[in-house]
Design an enzyme around this catalytic site. Structure first.
Site, PDB file in Angstrom:
ATOM      1  N   ALA A   1      21.293  21.712  65.530  1.00  0.00           N
ATOM      2  CA  ALA A   1      20.272  22.075  64.534  1.00  0.00           C
ATOM      3  C   ALA A   1      19.451  23.261  65.004  1.00  0.00           C
ATOM      4  O   ALA A   1      18.289  23.413  64.666  1.00  0.00           O
ATOM      5  CB  ALA A   1      19.364  20.880  64.279  1.00  0.00           C
TER       6      ALA A   1
ATOM      7  N   ARG B   1      21.430  32.311  55.829  1.00  0.00           N
ATOM      8  CA  ARG B   1      21.951  32.327  54.452  1.00  0.00           C
ATOM      9  C   ARG B   1      21.061  31.535  53.483  1.00  0.00           C
ATOM     10  O   ARG B   1      21.208  31.617  52.279  1.00  0.00           O
ATOM     11  CB  ARG B   1      23.385  31.767  54.428  1.00  0.00           C
ATOM     12  CG  ARG B   1      24.410  32.738  54.978  1.00  0.00           C
ATOM     13  CD  ARG B   1      25.752  32.070  55.229  1.00  0.00           C
ATOM     14  NE  ARG B   1      25.755  31.281  56.452  1.00  0.00           N
ATOM     15  CZ  ARG B   1      26.772  30.532  56.854  1.00  0.00           C
ATOM     16  NH1 ARG B   1      27.859  30.447  56.121  1.00  0.00           N
ATOM     17  NH2 ARG B   1      26.705  29.844  57.989  1.00  0.00           N
TER      18      ARG B   1
ATOM     19  N   LYS C   1      16.509  25.845  58.308  1.00  0.00           N
ATOM     20  CA  LYS C   1      17.495  25.277  57.386  1.00  0.00           C
ATOM     21  C   LYS C   1      17.481  23.758  57.342  1.00  0.00           C
ATOM     22  O   LYS C   1      17.447  23.158  56.257  1.00  0.00           O
ATOM     23  CB  LYS C   1      18.897  25.768  57.757  1.00  0.00           C
ATOM     24  CG  LYS C   1      19.993  25.067  56.968  1.00  0.00           C
ATOM     25  CD  LYS C   1      21.296  25.811  56.966  1.00  0.00           C
ATOM     26  CE  LYS C   1      22.104  25.577  58.193  1.00  0.00           C
ATOM     27  NZ  LYS C   1      23.448  26.169  58.062  1.00  0.00           N
TER      28      LYS C   1
ATOM     29  N   GLN D   1      18.289  24.979  72.961  1.00  0.00           N
ATOM     30  CA  GLN D   1      19.454  25.811  73.288  1.00  0.00           C
ATOM     31  C   GLN D   1      19.013  27.112  73.962  1.00  0.00           C
ATOM     32  O   GLN D   1      17.984  27.683  73.585  1.00  0.00           O
ATOM     33  CB  GLN D   1      20.209  26.132  71.984  1.00  0.00           C
ATOM     34  CG  GLN D   1      21.447  26.982  72.181  1.00  0.00           C
ATOM     35  CD  GLN D   1      22.150  27.265  70.860  1.00  0.00           C
ATOM     36  OE1 GLN D   1      21.807  26.691  69.823  1.00  0.00           O
ATOM     37  NE2 GLN D   1      23.142  28.144  70.884  1.00  0.00           N
TER      38      GLN D   1
ATOM     39  N   ASP E   1      23.344  20.396  59.351  1.00  0.00           N
ATOM     40  CA  ASP E   1      23.289  20.839  57.949  1.00  0.00           C
ATOM     41  C   ASP E   1      24.293  20.066  57.091  1.00  0.00           C
ATOM     42  O   ASP E   1      24.839  20.588  56.138  1.00  0.00           O
ATOM     43  CB  ASP E   1      23.527  22.352  57.840  1.00  0.00           C
ATOM     44  CG  ASP E   1      24.903  22.793  58.317  1.00  0.00           C
ATOM     45  OD1 ASP E   1      25.655  21.943  58.818  1.00  0.00           O
ATOM     46  OD2 ASP E   1      25.228  23.987  58.165  1.00  0.00           O
TER      47      ASP E   1
ATOM     48  N   ALA F   1     -17.780   3.264  22.490  1.00  0.00           N
ATOM     49  CA  ALA F   1     -17.032   4.526  22.568  1.00  0.00           C
ATOM     50  C   ALA F   1     -17.975   5.677  22.861  1.00  0.00           C
ATOM     51  O   ALA F   1     -19.115   5.700  22.404  1.00  0.00           O
ATOM     52  CB  ALA F   1     -16.299   4.775  21.256  1.00  0.00           C
TER      53      ALA F   1
HETATM   54  C1  UD1 Z   1      30.551  26.009  61.388  1.00  0.00           C
HETATM   55  C2  UD1 Z   1      31.953  26.167  62.015  1.00  0.00           C
HETATM   56  C3  UD1 Z   1      32.976  26.333  60.886  1.00  0.00           C
HETATM   57  C4  UD1 Z   1      32.894  25.138  59.949  1.00  0.00           C
HETATM   58  C5  UD1 Z   1      31.482  24.926  59.426  1.00  0.00           C
HETATM   59  C6  UD1 Z   1      31.380  23.596  58.704  1.00  0.00           C
HETATM   60  C7  UD1 Z   1      31.629  27.298  64.156  1.00  0.00           C
HETATM   61  C8  UD1 Z   1      31.757  28.566  64.914  1.00  0.00           C
HETATM   62  N1  UD1 Z   1      31.978  27.310  62.882  1.00  0.00           N
HETATM   63  O1  UD1 Z   1      30.305  27.220  60.681  1.00  0.00           O
HETATM   64  O2  UD1 Z   1      34.280  26.448  61.435  1.00  0.00           O
HETATM   65  O3  UD1 Z   1      33.784  25.344  58.852  1.00  0.00           O
HETATM   66  O4  UD1 Z   1      30.531  24.866  60.524  1.00  0.00           O
HETATM   67  O5  UD1 Z   1      30.149  23.452  58.075  1.00  0.00           O
HETATM   68  O6  UD1 Z   1      31.242  26.304  64.716  1.00  0.00           O
HETATM   69  N2  UD1 Z   1      23.838  25.918  65.323  1.00  0.00           N
HETATM   70  C9  UD1 Z   1      23.201  25.775  66.521  1.00  0.00           C
HETATM   71  N3  UD1 Z   1      23.086  26.845  67.358  1.00  0.00           N
HETATM   72  C10 UD1 Z   1      23.625  28.056  67.037  1.00  0.00           C
HETATM   73  C11 UD1 Z   1      24.308  28.192  65.812  1.00  0.00           C
HETATM   74  C12 UD1 Z   1      24.405  27.111  64.986  1.00  0.00           C
HETATM   75  O7  UD1 Z   1      22.699  24.700  66.837  1.00  0.00           O
HETATM   76  O8  UD1 Z   1      23.493  28.984  67.852  1.00  0.00           O
HETATM   77  C13 UD1 Z   1      23.873  24.769  64.429  1.00  0.00           C
HETATM   78  C14 UD1 Z   1      23.271  25.053  63.063  1.00  0.00           C
HETATM   79  O9  UD1 Z   1      21.898  24.741  63.052  1.00  0.00           O
HETATM   80  C15 UD1 Z   1      24.069  24.170  62.145  1.00  0.00           C
HETATM   81  C16 UD1 Z   1      25.391  24.014  62.849  1.00  0.00           C
HETATM   82  O10 UD1 Z   1      25.202  24.420  64.191  1.00  0.00           O
HETATM   83  O11 UD1 Z   1      23.479  22.883  61.983  1.00  0.00           O
HETATM   84  C17 UD1 Z   1      26.463  24.870  62.210  1.00  0.00           C
HETATM   85  O12 UD1 Z   1      26.040  26.218  62.220  1.00  0.00           O
HETATM   86  P1  UD1 Z   1      26.322  27.177  61.003  1.00  0.00           P
HETATM   87  O13 UD1 Z   1      25.746  28.489  61.302  1.00  0.00           O
HETATM   88  O14 UD1 Z   1      25.986  26.519  59.739  1.00  0.00           O
HETATM   89  O15 UD1 Z   1      27.893  27.291  61.153  1.00  0.00           O
HETATM   90  P2  UD1 Z   1      28.911  27.632  60.012  1.00  0.00           P
HETATM   91  O16 UD1 Z   1      28.951  29.090  59.846  1.00  0.00           O
HETATM   92  O17 UD1 Z   1      28.629  26.788  58.834  1.00  0.00           O
HETATM   93 MG    MG Z   2      27.109  25.451  58.296  1.00  0.00          MG
END
Ligand code: UD1
Ligand code: MG
Length: 434
Positions: free
Chosen positions: A10, A16, A23, A75, A103, A396
Protein backbone atom coordinates in the site's frame (compact mmCIF):
# COMPACT_ATOMS: atom_id res chain seq x y z
CA UNK A 1 -6.06 -19.57 10.87
CA UNK A 2 -3.55 -20.87 8.33
CA UNK A 3 0.18 -20.80 8.87
CA UNK A 4 1.06 -18.13 6.41
CA UNK A 5 2.26 -14.58 6.57
CA UNK A 6 0.56 -11.85 4.58
CA UNK A 7 2.13 -8.71 3.14
CA UNK A 8 -0.22 -6.00 1.83
CA UNK A 9 1.30 -3.49 -0.57
CA UNK A 10 0.00 0.00 0.00
CA UNK A 11 3.00 2.27 -0.56
CA UNK A 12 2.31 3.35 -4.13
CA UNK A 13 1.40 6.95 -4.94
CA UNK A 14 -1.60 5.95 -7.03
CA UNK A 15 -0.98 8.70 -9.59
CA UNK A 16 -3.71 7.39 -11.88
CA UNK A 17 -6.29 8.33 -9.23
CA UNK A 18 -5.44 12.02 -9.83
CA UNK A 19 -5.98 12.80 -6.17
CA UNK A 20 -4.25 14.23 -3.11
CA UNK A 21 -5.75 11.40 -1.05
CA UNK A 22 -3.57 8.27 -1.01
CA UNK A 23 -5.09 5.67 -3.32
CA UNK A 24 -5.74 3.05 -0.64
CA UNK A 25 -7.73 5.57 1.44
CA UNK A 26 -10.30 6.12 -1.29
CA UNK A 27 -13.54 4.69 -0.06
CA UNK A 28 -15.72 1.80 -1.16
CA UNK A 29 -19.07 1.54 0.62
CA UNK A 30 -17.89 4.04 3.22
CA UNK A 31 -14.60 2.39 4.23
CA UNK A 32 -11.09 2.94 2.81
CA UNK A 33 -10.07 0.31 0.23
CA UNK A 34 -7.19 -0.86 2.38
CA UNK A 35 -9.60 -1.66 5.23
CA UNK A 36 -11.03 -4.53 3.21
CA UNK A 37 -7.69 -6.17 2.33
CA UNK A 38 -6.59 -6.02 5.97
CA UNK A 39 -9.92 -7.31 7.28
CA UNK A 40 -9.85 -10.33 4.97
CA UNK A 41 -6.13 -10.95 5.62
CA UNK A 42 -6.71 -11.06 9.38
CA UNK A 43 -9.31 -13.78 8.87
CA UNK A 44 -6.63 -16.18 7.69
CA UNK A 45 -3.38 -14.96 9.26
CA UNK A 46 -2.01 -13.54 12.49
CA UNK A 47 1.10 -12.16 10.76
CA UNK A 48 -0.09 -9.29 8.58
CA UNK A 49 2.31 -6.56 7.45
CA UNK A 50 1.18 -3.45 5.57
CA UNK A 51 3.82 -1.67 3.47
CA UNK A 52 3.49 2.11 3.36
CA UNK A 53 5.39 5.05 1.95
CA UNK A 54 3.30 7.80 0.34
CA UNK A 55 1.51 9.68 3.15
CA UNK A 56 2.43 6.75 5.37
CA UNK A 57 1.43 8.42 8.61
CA UNK A 58 -1.99 9.34 7.34
CA UNK A 59 -2.68 5.83 6.06
CA UNK A 60 -1.39 4.20 9.25
CA UNK A 61 -3.47 6.46 11.51
CA UNK A 62 -6.57 5.73 9.46
CA UNK A 63 -6.01 1.96 9.66
CA UNK A 64 -5.27 2.04 13.38
CA UNK A 65 -8.84 3.22 13.89
CA UNK A 66 -9.94 -0.24 12.82
CA UNK A 67 -7.06 -2.64 13.51
CA UNK A 68 -4.61 -3.06 16.37
CA UNK A 69 -2.72 -6.25 15.55
CA UNK A 70 -1.03 -5.49 12.24
CA UNK A 71 2.56 -4.46 11.49
CA UNK A 72 3.42 -1.41 9.43
CA UNK A 73 6.65 -1.16 7.43
CA UNK A 74 7.92 1.84 5.48
CA UNK A 75 9.28 0.99 2.04
CA UNK A 76 12.72 2.34 1.03
CA UNK A 77 10.98 3.90 -1.93
CA UNK A 78 13.76 6.30 -2.93
CA UNK A 79 16.19 3.46 -3.51
CA UNK A 80 13.82 0.58 -4.22
CA UNK A 81 10.59 1.78 -5.82
CA UNK A 82 8.03 -0.68 -7.20
CA UNK A 83 6.09 -3.69 -6.00
CA UNK A 84 9.34 -5.69 -5.65
CA UNK A 85 10.94 -2.95 -3.57
CA UNK A 86 7.85 -2.97 -1.38
CA UNK A 87 8.42 -6.55 -0.13
CA UNK A 88 12.09 -6.03 0.68
CA UNK A 89 13.24 -5.75 4.32
CA UNK A 90 10.35 -7.77 5.73
CA UNK A 91 10.84 -10.98 7.68
CA UNK A 92 7.68 -13.06 7.41
CA UNK A 93 7.02 -15.37 10.35
CA UNK A 94 5.75 -18.37 8.38
CA UNK A 95 7.04 -20.60 5.55
CA UNK A 96 4.49 -19.30 3.07
CA UNK A 97 3.94 -15.61 2.34
CA UNK A 98 0.88 -14.28 0.58
CA UNK A 99 1.32 -10.89 -1.07
CA UNK A 100 -1.81 -8.79 -1.62
CA UNK A 101 -2.29 -5.39 -3.20
CA UNK A 102 -3.92 -2.75 -1.06
CA UNK A 103 -5.91 -1.56 -4.07
CA UNK A 104 -8.07 -4.71 -4.23
CA UNK A 105 -11.10 -3.99 -2.10
CA UNK A 106 -13.10 -6.95 -3.42
CA UNK A 107 -10.89 -9.77 -2.16
CA UNK A 108 -12.44 -12.26 0.24
CA UNK A 109 -10.83 -14.68 2.67
CA UNK A 110 -12.52 -17.69 1.02
CA UNK A 111 -10.83 -16.77 -2.25
CA UNK A 112 -7.47 -16.38 -0.54
CA UNK A 113 -7.78 -19.89 0.86
CA UNK A 114 -7.58 -21.16 -2.74
CA UNK A 115 -3.89 -20.25 -2.64
CA UNK A 116 -3.28 -23.11 -0.17
CA UNK A 117 -1.24 -25.05 -2.72
CA UNK A 118 2.21 -26.49 -2.26
CA UNK A 119 4.37 -24.60 -4.80
CA UNK A 120 7.25 -22.13 -4.86
CA UNK A 121 4.87 -19.55 -6.30
CA UNK A 122 1.10 -19.63 -6.62
CA UNK A 123 0.04 -16.76 -8.84
CA UNK A 124 -3.41 -15.47 -9.68
CA UNK A 125 -4.50 -14.98 -13.27
CA UNK A 126 -7.51 -13.19 -14.76
CA UNK A 127 -9.05 -14.14 -18.10
CA UNK A 128 -10.42 -10.84 -19.37
CA UNK A 129 -11.97 -9.38 -22.48
CA UNK A 130 -9.94 -6.23 -22.01
CA UNK A 131 -6.78 -6.49 -19.92
CA UNK A 132 -5.97 -2.79 -20.15
CA UNK A 133 -4.18 -1.58 -17.02
CA UNK A 134 -2.96 -5.03 -15.95
CA UNK A 135 0.36 -6.81 -16.39
CA UNK A 136 0.00 -9.44 -19.15
CA UNK A 137 0.83 -13.07 -18.46
CA UNK A 138 2.81 -14.67 -21.26
CA UNK A 139 1.93 -18.33 -21.55
CA UNK A 140 3.81 -20.64 -23.88
CA UNK A 141 3.24 -24.39 -24.16
CA UNK A 142 0.62 -24.21 -21.42
CA UNK A 143 3.04 -22.83 -18.89
CA UNK A 144 3.67 -19.35 -17.58
CA UNK A 145 6.81 -17.78 -19.06
CA UNK A 146 6.76 -14.28 -17.63
CA UNK A 147 4.66 -11.27 -16.75
CA UNK A 148 5.04 -8.14 -18.86
CA UNK A 149 3.88 -4.83 -17.48
CA UNK A 150 1.66 -2.78 -19.74
CA UNK A 151 4.33 -0.10 -20.05
CA UNK A 152 6.98 -2.65 -21.10
CA UNK A 153 4.77 -4.71 -23.41
CA UNK A 154 5.23 -5.05 -27.16
CA UNK A 155 2.24 -4.55 -29.45
CA UNK A 156 1.68 -8.30 -29.64
CA UNK A 157 1.94 -8.68 -25.87
CA UNK A 158 -0.62 -5.91 -25.34
CA UNK A 159 -3.15 -8.09 -27.20
CA UNK A 160 -2.87 -10.77 -24.52
CA UNK A 161 -6.04 -10.91 -22.42
CA UNK A 162 -4.63 -13.11 -19.68
CA UNK A 163 -3.73 -10.72 -16.89
CA UNK A 164 -1.82 -10.85 -13.64
CA UNK A 165 -4.31 -10.33 -10.82
CA UNK A 166 -1.45 -9.23 -8.57
CA UNK A 167 -1.77 -11.69 -5.70
CA UNK A 168 0.93 -14.25 -5.12
CA UNK A 169 1.86 -16.84 -2.59
CA UNK A 170 5.59 -17.35 -2.25
CA UNK A 171 7.65 -19.92 -0.52
CA UNK A 172 9.16 -17.51 2.03
CA UNK A 173 12.68 -18.87 1.61
CA UNK A 174 12.55 -18.41 -2.17
CA UNK A 175 11.18 -14.89 -1.71
CA UNK A 176 13.93 -13.80 0.66
CA UNK A 177 16.68 -15.37 -1.49
CA UNK A 178 15.37 -13.87 -4.74
CA UNK A 179 14.54 -10.28 -3.75
CA UNK A 180 18.19 -9.11 -3.73
CA UNK A 181 18.47 -10.34 -7.34
CA UNK A 182 15.73 -8.06 -8.69
CA UNK A 183 16.72 -5.28 -11.08
CA UNK A 184 14.99 -2.09 -12.17
CA UNK A 185 15.79 -2.52 -15.86
CA UNK A 186 12.34 -1.63 -17.21
CA UNK A 187 10.22 1.26 -18.52
CA UNK A 188 9.33 2.52 -15.01
CA UNK A 189 12.81 1.98 -13.49
CA UNK A 190 11.12 0.09 -10.69
CA UNK A 191 11.72 -3.21 -8.94
CA UNK A 192 8.85 -5.44 -10.05
CA UNK A 193 7.62 -8.28 -7.87
CA UNK A 194 6.47 -9.89 -11.11
CA UNK A 195 10.09 -10.53 -12.14
CA UNK A 196 10.24 -13.16 -9.40
CA UNK A 197 8.00 -15.30 -11.60
CA UNK A 198 10.59 -15.39 -14.38
CA UNK A 199 13.32 -16.20 -11.85
CA UNK A 200 11.31 -19.13 -10.52
CA UNK A 201 10.79 -20.42 -14.05
CA UNK A 202 14.51 -20.20 -14.85
CA UNK A 203 15.26 -22.08 -11.64
CA UNK A 204 12.66 -24.71 -12.64
CA UNK A 205 10.69 -24.14 -9.47
CA UNK A 206 7.08 -25.26 -9.13
CA UNK A 207 4.82 -22.44 -10.25
CA UNK A 208 1.05 -22.86 -10.07
CA UNK A 209 -1.24 -20.34 -11.75
CA UNK A 210 -4.79 -20.20 -10.48
CA UNK A 211 -7.58 -18.54 -12.39
CA UNK A 212 -9.51 -15.98 -10.37
CA UNK A 213 -12.38 -13.65 -11.23
CA UNK A 214 -12.38 -9.86 -11.52
CA UNK A 215 -15.43 -9.92 -9.25
CA UNK A 216 -13.02 -10.71 -6.40
CA UNK A 217 -9.63 -9.55 -7.60
CA UNK A 218 -10.29 -6.31 -9.39
CA UNK A 219 -7.47 -3.77 -9.04
CA UNK A 220 -8.53 -0.17 -8.55
CA UNK A 221 -6.21 2.35 -10.18
CA UNK A 222 -8.56 5.10 -11.33
CA UNK A 223 -11.76 6.76 -10.19
CA UNK A 224 -13.65 4.88 -12.89
CA UNK A 225 -12.41 1.57 -11.48
CA UNK A 226 -13.24 2.81 -7.99
CA UNK A 227 -16.85 3.35 -9.03
CA UNK A 228 -16.98 -0.04 -10.81
CA UNK A 229 -15.64 -1.81 -7.72
CA UNK A 230 -18.14 -0.05 -5.51
CA UNK A 231 -21.03 -1.29 -7.65
CA UNK A 232 -19.82 -4.87 -7.18
CA UNK A 233 -19.36 -4.31 -3.46
CA UNK A 234 -22.79 -2.73 -3.08
CA UNK A 235 -24.41 -5.67 -4.84
CA UNK A 236 -22.73 -8.01 -2.38
CA UNK A 237 -24.01 -6.07 0.62
CA UNK A 238 -27.55 -5.83 -0.74
CA UNK A 239 -27.80 -9.46 -1.85
CA UNK A 240 -26.67 -10.61 1.60
CA UNK A 241 -29.43 -8.56 3.26
CA UNK A 242 -32.09 -9.68 0.81
CA UNK A 243 -31.10 -13.30 1.43
CA UNK A 244 -31.70 -12.59 5.12
CA UNK A 245 -35.26 -11.40 4.39
CA UNK A 246 -34.93 -7.65 3.82
CA UNK A 247 -37.21 -6.31 1.05
CA UNK A 248 -35.61 -3.84 -1.37
CA UNK A 249 -37.50 -1.93 -4.03
CA UNK A 250 -35.23 -1.23 -7.04
CA UNK A 251 -32.05 -2.29 -5.21
CA UNK A 252 -29.80 -0.66 -7.81
CA UNK A 253 -30.89 2.73 -6.46
CA UNK A 254 -30.15 1.87 -2.80
CA UNK A 255 -26.78 2.59 -1.14
CA UNK A 256 -25.75 0.78 2.03
CA UNK A 257 -22.40 1.28 3.71
CA UNK A 258 -20.23 -1.44 5.20
CA UNK A 259 -21.08 -1.53 8.91
CA UNK A 260 -24.86 -1.13 8.54
CA UNK A 261 -27.00 -3.81 10.20
CA UNK A 262 -30.52 -4.67 9.08
CA UNK A 263 -32.66 -7.14 10.98
CA UNK A 264 -36.13 -8.61 10.85
CA UNK A 265 -38.61 -7.82 8.11
CA UNK A 266 -37.39 -4.42 7.09
CA UNK A 267 -38.34 -2.71 3.84
CA UNK A 268 -36.08 -0.34 1.94
CA UNK A 269 -37.70 1.61 -0.86
CA UNK A 270 -35.85 3.02 -3.85
CA UNK A 271 -33.23 5.72 -3.32
CA UNK A 272 -32.62 4.89 0.35
CA UNK A 273 -29.14 5.64 1.75
CA UNK A 274 -27.95 3.88 4.92
CA UNK A 275 -24.65 5.16 6.29
CA UNK A 276 -22.11 4.40 9.01
CA UNK A 277 -23.08 2.02 11.77
CA UNK A 278 -26.82 2.40 11.36
CA UNK A 279 -29.06 -0.40 12.59
CA UNK A 280 -32.50 -0.98 11.12
CA UNK A 281 -34.80 -3.47 12.87
CA UNK A 282 -38.29 -4.32 11.54
CA UNK A 283 -38.62 -0.88 10.00
CA UNK A 284 -39.85 0.61 6.76
CA UNK A 285 -37.56 3.18 5.15
CA UNK A 286 -39.28 5.05 2.38
CA UNK A 287 -38.05 6.60 -0.87
CA UNK A 288 -34.98 8.87 -0.79
CA UNK A 289 -34.49 8.77 2.97
CA UNK A 290 -30.96 9.10 4.37
CA UNK A 291 -30.05 7.43 7.67
CA UNK A 292 -26.63 7.92 9.24
CA UNK A 293 -25.23 6.28 12.39
CA UNK A 294 -28.71 5.85 13.85
CA UNK A 295 -30.93 3.07 15.18
CA UNK A 296 -34.51 2.48 14.03
CA UNK A 297 -36.63 -0.20 15.67
CA UNK A 298 -40.25 -0.92 14.63
CA UNK A 299 -40.38 2.50 12.97
CA UNK A 300 -40.96 4.07 9.58
CA UNK A 301 -39.22 7.05 8.04
CA UNK A 302 -39.68 9.03 4.86
CA UNK A 303 -40.18 9.55 2.03
CA UNK A 304 -37.39 12.15 1.99
CA UNK A 305 -36.50 12.13 5.66
CA UNK A 306 -33.01 12.64 7.05
CA UNK A 307 -32.06 10.75 10.20
CA UNK A 308 -28.69 12.13 11.29
CA UNK A 309 -26.07 10.64 13.65
CA UNK A 310 -27.07 9.61 17.15
CA UNK A 311 -30.79 9.29 16.50
CA UNK A 312 -32.62 6.41 18.20
CA UNK A 313 -36.14 5.82 16.97
CA UNK A 314 -38.40 3.20 18.53
CA UNK A 315 -42.00 2.61 17.38
CA UNK A 316 -41.90 6.02 15.76
CA UNK A 317 -43.36 7.50 12.59
CA UNK A 318 -41.25 10.04 10.70
CA UNK A 319 -42.77 11.62 7.61
CA UNK A 320 -41.45 13.69 4.72
CA UNK A 321 -38.91 16.49 5.21
CA UNK A 322 -38.28 15.65 8.84
CA UNK A 323 -34.67 15.92 10.03
CA UNK A 324 -33.51 14.38 13.29
CA UNK A 325 -30.10 14.55 14.98
CA UNK A 326 -29.24 12.96 18.35
CA UNK A 327 -32.99 12.50 18.81
CA UNK A 328 -34.34 9.78 21.10
CA UNK A 329 -37.89 9.25 19.94
CA UNK A 330 -40.00 6.59 21.59
CA UNK A 331 -43.50 6.11 20.17
CA UNK A 332 -43.56 9.54 18.53
CA UNK A 333 -45.32 10.82 15.42
CA UNK A 334 -43.62 13.57 13.40
CA UNK A 335 -45.42 13.42 10.09
CA UNK A 336 -44.10 16.42 8.23
CA UNK A 337 -41.42 19.06 7.96
CA UNK A 338 -39.65 19.33 11.31
CA UNK A 339 -36.17 19.62 12.83
CA UNK A 340 -35.73 17.50 15.94
CA UNK A 341 -32.14 17.86 17.23
CA UNK A 342 -30.65 17.04 20.65
CA UNK A 343 -33.96 15.90 22.07
CA UNK A 344 -35.80 13.14 23.91
CA UNK A 345 -39.48 12.74 23.14
CA UNK A 346 -41.73 10.15 24.72
CA UNK A 347 -44.66 7.92 23.84
CA UNK A 348 -47.87 9.26 22.34
CA UNK A 349 -46.47 12.68 21.54
CA UNK A 350 -47.46 14.28 18.25
CA UNK A 351 -45.07 16.75 16.65
CA UNK A 352 -46.86 19.21 14.39
CA UNK A 353 -45.68 20.32 10.97
CA UNK A 354 -42.97 22.98 11.09
CA UNK A 355 -41.77 22.19 14.61
CA UNK A 356 -38.18 23.15 15.40
CA UNK A 357 -36.04 22.33 18.40
CA UNK A 358 -33.80 25.40 18.54
CA UNK A 359 -30.83 23.52 19.98
CA UNK A 360 -27.98 25.91 19.17
CA UNK A 361 -27.39 29.46 20.35
CA UNK A 362 -24.30 29.91 18.19
CA UNK A 363 -22.00 28.76 20.98
CA UNK A 364 -23.46 25.72 22.70
CA UNK A 365 -26.00 22.96 22.01
CA UNK A 366 -28.93 22.40 24.41
CA UNK A 367 -31.50 19.66 24.89
CA UNK A 368 -35.25 19.60 24.51
CA UNK A 369 -37.05 17.00 26.61
CA UNK A 370 -40.71 16.34 25.88
CA UNK A 371 -42.82 13.88 27.86
CA UNK A 372 -45.71 11.58 26.98
CA UNK A 373 -48.90 12.49 25.08
CA UNK A 374 -47.83 16.05 24.34
CA UNK A 375 -49.63 17.66 21.42
CA UNK A 376 -47.28 20.08 19.70
CA UNK A 377 -49.15 22.44 17.38
CA UNK A 378 -47.78 23.28 13.93
CA UNK A 379 -44.93 25.77 13.64
CA UNK A 380 -43.78 25.51 17.25
CA UNK A 381 -40.23 26.39 18.27
CA UNK A 382 -38.64 24.99 21.43
CA UNK A 383 -35.85 27.32 22.53
CA UNK A 384 -33.65 24.79 24.35
CA UNK A 385 -32.87 23.96 27.08
CA UNK A 386 -36.53 23.12 27.62
CA UNK A 387 -38.39 20.40 29.49
CA UNK A 388 -42.04 19.73 28.74
CA UNK A 389 -43.85 17.34 31.08
CA UNK A 390 -46.56 14.82 30.06
CA UNK A 391 -50.02 15.79 28.76
CA UNK A 392 -49.23 19.30 27.54
CA UNK A 393 -51.07 21.07 24.71
CA UNK A 394 -49.08 23.63 22.72
CA UNK A 395 -50.93 25.97 20.38
CA UNK A 396 -49.86 26.34 16.76
CA UNK A 397 -47.27 29.03 16.12
CA UNK A 398 -45.90 29.04 19.68
CA UNK A 399 -42.37 29.82 20.75
CA UNK A 400 -41.67 27.83 23.90
CA UNK A 401 -39.12 29.59 26.09
CA UNK A 402 -39.80 28.08 29.51
CA UNK A 403 -40.41 24.61 30.95
CA UNK A 404 -44.01 23.38 30.85
CA UNK A 405 -45.81 21.47 33.60
CA UNK A 406 -48.11 18.44 33.32
CA UNK A 407 -51.52 19.22 31.90
CA UNK A 408 -50.82 22.83 30.83
CA UNK A 409 -51.92 24.68 27.71
CA UNK A 410 -49.26 26.92 26.21
CA UNK A 411 -49.75 29.35 23.41
CA UNK A 412 -47.85 32.52 22.45
CA UNK A 413 -49.74 33.75 19.44
CA UNK A 414 -50.08 37.56 19.31
CA UNK A 415 -53.55 38.99 19.85
CA UNK A 416 -55.57 38.86 16.64
CA UNK A 417 -56.21 42.22 14.88
CA UNK A 418 -58.51 42.56 11.85
CA UNK A 419 -58.96 45.96 10.16
CA UNK A 420 -61.55 46.09 7.34
CA UNK A 421 -60.34 47.66 4.06
CA UNK A 422 -56.85 48.45 5.43
CA UNK A 423 -55.11 47.15 2.27
CA UNK A 424 -56.56 49.91 0.13
CA UNK A 425 -55.75 52.57 2.67
CA UNK A 426 -52.14 51.35 2.90
CA UNK A 427 -51.59 51.39 -0.88
CA UNK A 428 -53.70 54.43 -1.41
CA UNK A 429 -56.05 52.58 -3.80
CA UNK A 430 -59.78 52.69 -4.39
CA UNK A 431 -61.57 49.51 -3.38
CA UNK A 432 -63.09 47.83 -6.48
CA UNK A 433 -66.00 46.58 -4.42
CA UNK A 434 -69.18 48.54 -4.48
C1 UD1 B 1 0.50 -4.54 -10.49
C2 UD1 B 1 1.31 -5.63 -11.23
C3 UD1 B 1 0.54 -6.05 -12.49
C4 UD1 B 1 -0.85 -6.52 -12.10
C5 UD1 B 1 -1.60 -5.48 -11.28
C6 UD1 B 1 -2.87 -6.07 -10.71
C7 UD1 B 1 3.66 -5.16 -10.79
C8 UD1 B 1 4.94 -4.64 -11.33
N1 UD1 B 1 2.61 -5.13 -11.58
O1 UD1 B 1 0.42 -3.45 -11.40
O2 UD1 B 1 1.25 -7.07 -13.17
O3 UD1 B 1 -1.59 -6.82 -13.29
O4 UD1 B 1 -0.80 -5.05 -10.15
O5 UD1 B 1 -3.65 -5.10 -10.09
O6 UD1 B 1 3.63 -5.62 -9.67
N2 UD1 B 1 2.98 -0.45 -4.36
C9 UD1 B 1 3.87 -0.33 -3.33
N3 UD1 B 1 5.09 0.24 -3.56
C10 UD1 B 1 5.46 0.66 -4.80
C11 UD1 B 1 4.55 0.51 -5.87
C12 UD1 B 1 3.33 -0.05 -5.62
O7 UD1 B 1 3.57 -0.69 -2.20
O8 UD1 B 1 6.59 1.16 -4.94
C13 UD1 B 1 1.66 -0.99 -4.06
C14 UD1 B 1 0.53 -0.06 -4.44
O9 UD1 B 1 0.19 0.78 -3.36
C15 UD1 B 1 -0.58 -1.00 -4.81
C16 UD1 B 1 0.14 -2.25 -5.27
O10 UD1 B 1 1.47 -2.15 -4.81
O11 UD1 B 1 -1.41 -1.33 -3.70
C17 UD1 B 1 0.13 -2.38 -6.77
O12 UD1 B 1 0.72 -1.22 -7.33
P1 UD1 B 1 0.15 -0.56 -8.65
O13 UD1 B 1 0.95 0.62 -8.96
O14 UD1 B 1 -1.31 -0.44 -8.57
O15 UD1 B 1 0.54 -1.70 -9.67
P2 UD1 B 1 -0.15 -2.00 -11.04
O16 UD1 B 1 0.40 -1.08 -12.05
O17 UD1 B 1 -1.62 -2.05 -10.85
MG1 MG C 1 -2.92 -1.62 -9.27
Amino acid sequence: MSNKSIIILAAGAGTRMKSTTPKVLHKISGKPMLYYSIKEALRISDDVTVVLYHQAQRVQEEMEKYFTTINFVIQDHENYPGTGGAVMNITPKYEQTLVLNGDMPLIQAVELEKFDIDATIVMSVLQLEDANGYGRVVIENDSVQKIVEQKDASEDELKITTANAGIYQFDTKFLLESLPKLSNDNAQKEYYITDLIEMAILQKKVLKPIIVSEENFKGVNSKIELADAEVIHQNRIKKAFMAQGVIMRLPDTIYIEEGVQIEGESILENGVTLLGNSKIVNSHIKTNTVIEDSILVDSDAGPMARIRPGSELDSTHIGNFVETKKAKLNGVKAGHLAYLGDCEIDEGTNIGCGTITCNYDGINKYKTIIGKNVFVGSDTQFVAPITVEDDVLIGAGSTVTSDLKKGQLYTTRAKKRVVEGYFYKHFNQESQEK
